[in-house]
Design a protein around this motif. Structure first.
Motif, PDB file in Angstrom:
ATOM      1  N   PHE A 180       3.311  -7.147 -14.086  1.00 32.32           N
ATOM      2  CA  PHE A 180       1.999  -6.054 -14.210  1.00 32.32           C
ATOM      3  C   PHE A 180       2.378  -5.859 -12.512  1.00 32.32           C
ATOM      4  CE2 PHE A 180       0.752 -10.194 -16.298  1.00 32.32           C
ATOM      5  CZ  PHE A 180       0.320  -9.307 -16.576  1.00 32.32           C
ATOM      6  N   PHE A 181       2.393  -4.655 -11.938  1.00 30.71           N
ATOM      7  CA  PHE A 181       1.905  -3.890 -10.898  1.00 30.71           C
ATOM      8  C   PHE A 181      -0.062  -3.126 -11.233  1.00 30.71           C
ATOM      9  CE2 PHE A 181       3.156   0.652  -9.469  1.00 30.71           C
ATOM     10  CZ  PHE A 181       2.540   0.919  -7.758  1.00 30.71           C
ATOM     11  N   ALA A 182      -0.530  -4.204 -10.644  1.00 35.17           N
ATOM     12  CA  ALA A 182      -2.093  -3.512 -10.349  1.00 35.17           C
ATOM     13  C   ALA A 182      -2.351  -2.846  -9.585  1.00 35.17           C
ATOM     14  CB  ALA A 182      -2.640  -5.117 -10.628  1.00 35.17           C
ATOM     15  N   GLN A 185       0.923  -1.393  -0.096  1.00 34.49           N
ATOM     16  CA  GLN A 185       0.044  -0.336  -0.120  1.00 34.49           C
ATOM     17  C   GLN A 185       0.836   1.290   0.139  1.00 34.49           C
ATOM     18  OE1 GLN A 185      -2.865  -1.431   3.079  1.00 34.49           O
ATOM     19  NE2 GLN A 185      -4.788  -1.808   1.835  1.00 34.49           N
ATOM     20  N   ASP A 186      -0.132   1.937  -0.913  1.00 34.89           N
ATOM     21  CA  ASP A 186       1.277   3.135  -0.494  1.00 34.89           C
ATOM     22  C   ASP A 186       0.704   4.323  -0.227  1.00 34.89           C
ATOM     23  OD1 ASP A 186      -0.750   4.053  -2.585  1.00 34.89           O
ATOM     24  OD2 ASP A 186       1.099   4.375  -3.816  1.00 34.89           O
ATOM     25  N   HIS A 187       1.037   6.131  -0.281  1.00 33.46           N
ATOM     26  CA  HIS A 187       0.993   6.879   0.651  1.00 33.46           C
ATOM     27  C   HIS A 187       0.742   7.917  -0.836  1.00 33.46           C
ATOM     28  CE1 HIS A 187       0.880   4.831   3.968  1.00 33.46           C
ATOM     29  NE2 HIS A 187       0.356   5.781   4.641  1.00 33.46           N
ATOM     30  N   TYR A 196      -3.480  -0.817 -14.669  1.00 34.39           N
ATOM     31  CA  TYR A 196      -1.991  -1.586 -15.011  1.00 34.39           C
ATOM     32  C   TYR A 196      -1.220  -0.490 -14.915  1.00 34.39           C
ATOM     33  CZ  TYR A 196      -3.929  -6.007 -15.373  1.00 34.39           C
ATOM     34  OH  TYR A 196      -4.303  -7.163 -15.165  1.00 34.39           O
ATOM     35  N   ASN A 197      -0.018  -0.919 -14.144  1.00 33.85           N
ATOM     36  CA  ASN A 197       1.421  -0.672 -14.406  1.00 33.85           C
ATOM     37  C   ASN A 197       2.621  -1.341 -14.864  1.00 33.85           C
ATOM     38  OD1 ASN A 197       1.238   2.885 -13.995  1.00 33.85           O
ATOM     39  ND2 ASN A 197       1.523   1.650 -11.353  1.00 33.85           N
ATOM     40  N   VAL A 198       3.477  -1.349 -15.958  1.00 35.42           N
ATOM     41  CA  VAL A 198       4.420  -2.666 -16.229  1.00 35.42           C
ATOM     42  C   VAL A 198       5.698  -2.642 -16.078  1.00 35.42           C
ATOM     43  CG1 VAL A 198       2.594  -2.410 -18.269  1.00 35.42           C
ATOM     44  CG2 VAL A 198       4.685  -1.013 -18.662  1.00 35.42           C
ATOM     45  N   ARG A 199       5.952  -2.474 -14.359  1.00 33.67           N
ATOM     46  CA  ARG A 199       7.096  -1.802 -14.363  1.00 33.67           C
ATOM     47  C   ARG A 199       6.901  -1.504 -12.583  1.00 33.67           C
ATOM     48  NH1 ARG A 199       5.503   2.483 -11.131  1.00 33.67           N
ATOM     49  NH2 ARG A 199       4.237   3.964 -13.310  1.00 33.67           N
ATOM     50  N   PHE A 200       7.708  -1.997 -11.566  1.00 30.00           N
ATOM     51  CA  PHE A 200       7.863  -2.020 -10.100  1.00 30.00           C
ATOM     52  C   PHE A 200       7.166  -0.728  -9.991  1.00 30.00           C
ATOM     53  CE2 PHE A 200      10.845  -6.064 -10.823  1.00 30.00           C
ATOM     54  CZ  PHE A 200       9.707  -6.564  -9.810  1.00 30.00           C
ATOM     55  N   GLY A 201       7.111  -0.748  -8.670  1.00 28.98           N
ATOM     56  CA  GLY A 201       6.250   0.440  -8.162  1.00 28.98           C
ATOM     57  C   GLY A 201       7.377   0.866  -7.569  1.00 28.98           C
ATOM     58  N   ASP A 202       7.633   2.909  -7.590  1.00 32.83           N
ATOM     59  CA  ASP A 202       8.533   2.976  -6.784  1.00 32.83           C
ATOM     60  C   ASP A 202       7.863   4.262  -5.532  1.00 32.83           C
ATOM     61  OD1 ASP A 202      11.233   5.113  -6.306  1.00 32.83           O
ATOM     62  OD2 ASP A 202      11.034   4.856  -8.390  1.00 32.83           O
ATOM     63  N   PRO A 203       7.669   4.457  -4.357  1.00 29.14           N
ATOM     64  CA  PRO A 203       9.282   3.162  -3.767  1.00 29.14           C
ATOM     65  C   PRO A 203       8.722   1.886  -3.645  1.00 29.14           C
ATOM     66  CG  PRO A 203       7.416   4.897  -1.977  1.00 29.14           C
ATOM     67  CD  PRO A 203       7.139   4.715  -3.987  1.00 29.14           C
ATOM     68  N   GLU A 204       7.170   1.303  -4.060  1.00 28.27           N
ATOM     69  CA  GLU A 204       6.210  -0.001  -3.788  1.00 28.27           C
ATOM     70  C   GLU A 204       7.944  -1.114  -3.792  1.00 28.27           C
ATOM     71  OE1 GLU A 204       5.006   1.915  -5.018  1.00 28.27           O
ATOM     72  OE2 GLU A 204       2.762   1.901  -4.898  1.00 28.27           O
ATOM     73  N   CYS A 205       8.828  -0.476  -5.083  1.00 25.46           N
ATOM     74  CA  CYS A 205       9.690  -2.223  -4.812  1.00 25.46           C
ATOM     75  C   CYS A 205      10.579  -2.059  -3.832  1.00 25.46           C
ATOM     76  CB  CYS A 205      10.885  -1.280  -6.428  1.00 25.46           C
ATOM     77  SG  CYS A 205      11.777  -3.090  -7.010  1.00 25.46           S
ATOM     78  N   THR A 248       1.318  12.820  -4.947  1.00 21.75           N
ATOM     79  CA  THR A 248       3.026  13.016  -6.000  1.00 21.75           C
ATOM     80  C   THR A 248       2.586  11.274  -6.344  1.00 21.75           C
ATOM     81  OG1 THR A 248       3.351  11.807  -3.655  1.00 21.75           O
ATOM     82  CG2 THR A 248       3.233  13.390  -3.307  1.00 21.75           C
ATOM     83  N   GLY A 249       4.387  11.338  -6.402  1.00 23.12           N
ATOM     84  CA  GLY A 249       4.568   9.674  -7.323  1.00 23.12           C
ATOM     85  C   GLY A 249       4.259   9.189  -5.938  1.00 23.12           C
ATOM     86  N   GLY A 250       4.342   9.148  -4.871  1.00 21.09           N
ATOM     87  CA  GLY A 250       4.627   8.052  -4.310  1.00 21.09           C
ATOM     88  C   GLY A 250       5.126   9.128  -2.753  1.00 21.09           C
TER      89      GLY A 250
HETATM   90  N1  GLY Z   1       4.486   4.640  -6.717  1.00 25.10           N
HETATM   91  C1  GLY Z   1       3.302   4.531  -7.406  1.00 25.10           C
HETATM   92  C2  GLY Z   1       4.185   4.407  -8.744  1.00 25.10           C
HETATM   93  O1  GLY Z   1       5.355   3.952  -8.990  1.00 25.10           O
HETATM   94  O2  GLY Z   1       3.331   4.730 -10.379  1.00 25.10           O
END
Ligand code: GLY
Ligand code: AMP
Length: 423
Positions: free
Chosen positions: A267-269, A210-212, A283-292, A224-226
């Motif tokens: 898949f980053f769903a 989960q992100d913020h 969908y995103n097609v790469r790892f999340g940043d900062p989720e990765c 923001t981007g996270g």
């Molecule tokens: N943290 C969200 C993203 O990478 O798109």
């Protein structure tokens, strides 16, 4: 194996840190990388948009495998060009990257293969979009079709807000990304992110997070981007993961293959867990940043063979093992972000990493021998703990040892999970 990692953010620092631990690795290059990544890789000043130069570098150094971190090179077809040159590559083709590059593409796929998502319509002009909004009423969601750096979505609580968002899109607020608009039903529930690898045939579930997104404490202020994330996401119970695999991921894999766009990569769903169950937001097609960053802290297995199996169609031969611990990351950003901020502000000190806590570099550079902040999101202080509460305490204890005058962070990353753990 000789590996080239493409990217320069906190996500890529976490990937480089993990890949560098692989016994299969002979040499790691990163283009362009950052000062944190330089601890694990040889940095190469390649222009990633120049695919010919990237290919020439891989040939010169006899690179066996390329891992692409961000979405922009994927949407630009870097993975296609590398594969055409005979280089194994982690990341989807340009055609499959439309899952992230076009919201309308993904919604149409969902409609064709019965994947649960909000009801929607696509529009190329404002008036019919407005008529549809008036007919549906608020709350309703307006989305620019293309990549808009996470800013192209308006969750409109009133009809007036929705109509204004439609005008913004068609007036060019998001450039070419807003030339088409998706109007989508508002989904009510708890959000979670789910990560899953696919080689085009097989799926390997990774983990949840989960992100913020909002800049301020209590989830206030602009998106923001996270600003932080934690894993696992409590709402993603094993039963919910199973439903997500069956109802969302598997039909996506088979649908993409059937449509002639087999998907290879991660898949980053983005999910909304509604009263009906999991529904796809995007969908995103790469790892999340900062989720990765939190995923890499929790991954026990060697990452390199897992990514390589994804790229070479042998995902059925590998498994991923996870720590039971939670991981949490706090983003330190430049004061002013996501608005204007000063660049090249000095970072005087970054504390030593331990087994449980580590600082990843996201937007840093070396200038005249000193470390400076060059981006909005600059450092990711990441920690493990038996609980999210423990990971949070460790992350903030380490964040407080960073000496960077122009930096700030949210003080409440993980608050929902911490509240749950207290209950
Ligand atoms: N943290 C969200 C993203 O990478 O798109
Ligand atoms: P996206 O860029 O598609 O991830 O959207 C950004 C954010 O807008 C998501 O993380 C959600 O919080 C919210 N959002 C997007 N679509 C919907 C929807 N259909 N219903 C409710 N919230 C949404």
């Amino acid at each position: 194996m000789k590996v080239l990692l493409i990217g320069s953010g906190g996500r890529e620092h976490a990937l480089a840190w993990k890949i560098a631990q692989s016994p299969l690795l002979d040499e790691l290059y990163a283009a362009p990388g950052n000062p944190g990544i330089a601890d694990h890789a040889t940095l190469v000043p390649l222009d990633v948009e120049d695919h010919t130069a990237v290919i020439a570098f891989t040939k010169e150094k006899a690179v066996d495998f390329v891992v692409v971190g961000p979405e922009a090179p994927l949407v630009a077809g870097l993975a296609d060009d590398l594969r055409a040159a005979g280089i194994a590559t982690f990341g989807p083709s340009k055609a499959a990257a439309q899952l992230e590059g076009s919201k309308g593409f993904t919604k149409d796929l969902c409609a064709r293969y019965d994947i649960p998502t909000g009801a929607y319509q696509r529009f190329k002009t404002a008036e019919p979009a407005k008529d549809y909004v008036r007919a549906q009423g608020a709350p309703i969601v307006i989305k620019a079709d293309g990549l808009a750096a996470g800013k192209g979505v308006t969750v409109a609580m009133t009809e007036a807000e929705a109509l204004a968002a439609i005008d913004d899109c068609f007036d060019g607020a998001f450039g070419a990304a807003g030339a088409e608009v998706v109007v989508e039903a508002f989904l009510d529930g708890e959000e979670a992110s789910f990560f899953c690898l696919s080689d085009g045939k097989t799926a390997l579930a990774l983990a949840t997070a989960q992100d913020h997104k909002r800049v301020g404490d209590g989830d206030t202020g602009p998106n923001t981007g996270g600003m932080g994330a934690y894993s696992p996401a409590p709402v993603m119970t094993p039963a919910m993961v199973e439903r997500t695999m069956k109802e969302i991921i598997e039909p996506t894999i088979s649908g993409m293959a059937k449509d002639g766009n087999p998907f290879s990569g991660v898949f980053f769903a983005g999910l909304m867990i509604t009263a009906k169950g999991p529904e796809l937001i995007e969908y995103n097609v790469r790892f999340g940043d900062p989720e990765c960053q939190v995923l890499m802290m929790r991954l026990k297995s060697d990452l390199l063979p897992i990514l390589y199996a994804t790229a070479t169609g042998t995902l059925d031969k590998v498994e991923a093992e996870w720590r039971d611990d939670a991981a949490l990351t706090v983003v330190l950003a430049s004061k002013g972000y996501p608005g204007a901020y000063d660049k090249n502000t000095p970072i005087a000190h970054i504390p030593e990493a331990s087994e449980e806590a580590k600082v990843f570099h996201a937007g840093t550079a070396l200038k005249d021998g000193g470390l400076v902040a060059t981006g909005g999101r600059v450092l990711n202080v990441t920690a493990l703990g038996k609980t999210v509460t423990e990971a949070q305490a460790r992350a903030y204890a380490l964040a407080d040892k960073v000496e960077w005058e122009n930096g700030f962070c949210r003080r409440d990353i993980g608050w929902q999970a911490v509240a749950r753990e207290k209950a």
